[in-house]
Write an enzyme that holds these catalytic residues in place. Structure first.
Site, mmCIF file in Angstrom:
data_model
loop_
_atom_site.group_PDB
_atom_site.id
_atom_site.type_symbol
_atom_site.label_atom_id
_atom_site.label_comp_id
_atom_site.label_asym_id
_atom_site.label_seq_id
_atom_site.Cartn_x
_atom_site.Cartn_y
_atom_site.Cartn_z
ATOM 1 C CB SER A 209 -3.897 4.047 -7.462
ATOM 2 O OG SER A 209 -4.398 2.949 -6.735
ATOM 3 C CG MET B 135 -2.225 -0.712 1.012
ATOM 4 S SD MET B 135 -3.295 -0.634 2.438
ATOM 5 C CE MET B 135 -3.989 1.008 2.238
ATOM 6 C CG PHE B 136 0.481 4.272 1.598
ATOM 7 C CD1 PHE B 136 -0.414 5.324 1.521
ATOM 8 C CD2 PHE B 136 0.319 3.338 2.611
ATOM 9 C CE1 PHE B 136 -1.452 5.456 2.432
ATOM 10 C CE2 PHE B 136 -0.714 3.460 3.533
ATOM 11 C CZ PHE B 136 -1.601 4.521 3.456
ATOM 12 C CB SER B 137 4.112 0.866 -3.518
ATOM 13 O OG SER B 137 3.085 0.197 -4.221
ATOM 14 C CB CYS C 52 9.751 -1.768 10.178
ATOM 15 S SG CYS C 52 11.346 -0.939 10.396
ATOM 16 C CG ASP D 175 -6.717 0.273 -8.717
ATOM 17 O OD1 ASP D 175 -5.574 -0.224 -8.586
ATOM 18 O OD2 ASP D 175 -7.095 1.273 -8.078
ATOM 19 C CD GLU D 176 -7.394 -1.558 -4.287
ATOM 20 O OE1 GLU D 176 -6.693 -2.511 -3.854
ATOM 21 O OE2 GLU D 176 -7.383 -0.415 -3.791
#
Ligand code: ADP
Ligand code: ZN
Length: 216
Positions: free
Chosen positions: A22, A17-19, A186, A88-89
């Protein structure tokens, strides 16, 4: 059918996510529009909404997308003149998405799929591994780890302020949920302690589990 001289092909854009998946999907379909291709973008319907919606990046960029409840609906809604298909997704689609994508490509279409390669546990996500294997082009994007600032390849799930357990249900009723981009080091996926008694957060092991480590 599409104009005969265009060879079809599959492009898959993955990452945490956030890479920027989209953003990248939006960038590619916008360029296809500039090239005067007919473009349709689909995404899984998350509720009963229907009609036209948007692919929306975390930065606020958008492109129109049609929500569908199944991969078969993509074929049903496809216009004959469409030569570029965005999905997408893609991780949320049923396994039949693989056959749908193969059919679209065999018909000479360019198909661009974007989605998570790994779930919050660090396990390969649904149909994505197969799509990666079938693709002509694969782009694995990285976000920034919110803990250490290195490149993030994992999605950390946080439930009520603490890392989600490996076996936490996909939906925890009434819980506060959040997702973060994190690097392999992490990324924390605690396992519940094995014991006869019901597992609680007090008995849970705080061990870190990375998907590269052997599992039982
Ligand atoms: P994805 O579809 O992979 O979830 P998006 O394309 O929706 O990603 O969003 C990417 C954007 O998210 C970046 O351009 C950046 O502005 C923003 N962003 C927020 N948090 C992070 C992060 N930890 N690492 C990288 N980008 C982030
Ligand atoms: Zn990190």
């Amino acid at each position: 059918m599409t104009s005969g001289h265009h060879q079809g092909g599959l492009e898959v854009v993955v990452g945490s996510m956030f890479s920027g998946k989209s953003e990248e999907l939006i960038r590619r379909v916008r360029r296809a529009v500039i090239a005067r291709r007919t473009v349709q973008v689909f995404k899984p319907a998350i509720d009963d909404r229907f009609g036209i919606e948007l692919v929306r990046s975390h930065d606020g960029d958008t492109f129109v997308a049609r929500p569908v409840r199944s991969s078969a609906e993509i074929l049903a809604l496809l216009s004959p003149e469409t030569s570029v298909v965005g999905v997408d997704e893609v991780q949320f689609f049923d396994p039949a998405i693989v056959g749908v994508v193969r059919d679209l490509v065999a018909d000479g279409r360019r198909v661009i799929c974007a989605g998570l390669d790994l779930d919050f546990r660090g396990e390969p996500f649904g149909p994505v591994p197969t799509l990666l294997a079938l693709a002509e082009r694969v782009d694995k994007l990285e976000a920034i780890c919110v803990v250490c600032g290195e490149s993030a390849t994992r999605t950390q799930r946080i439930v009520n302020g603490v890392p989600a357990y490996y076996d936490d249900p996909i939906i925890v009723i009434g819980a506060q949920e959040a997702y973060e981009a994190r690097c392999r080091t992490c990324h924390v996926v605690p396992r519940r302690a094995r014991s006869g008694s019901a597992a609680t957060s007090e008995t849970a092991s705080p061990e870190r589990v990375s998907s590269a480590e052997p599992r039982d």
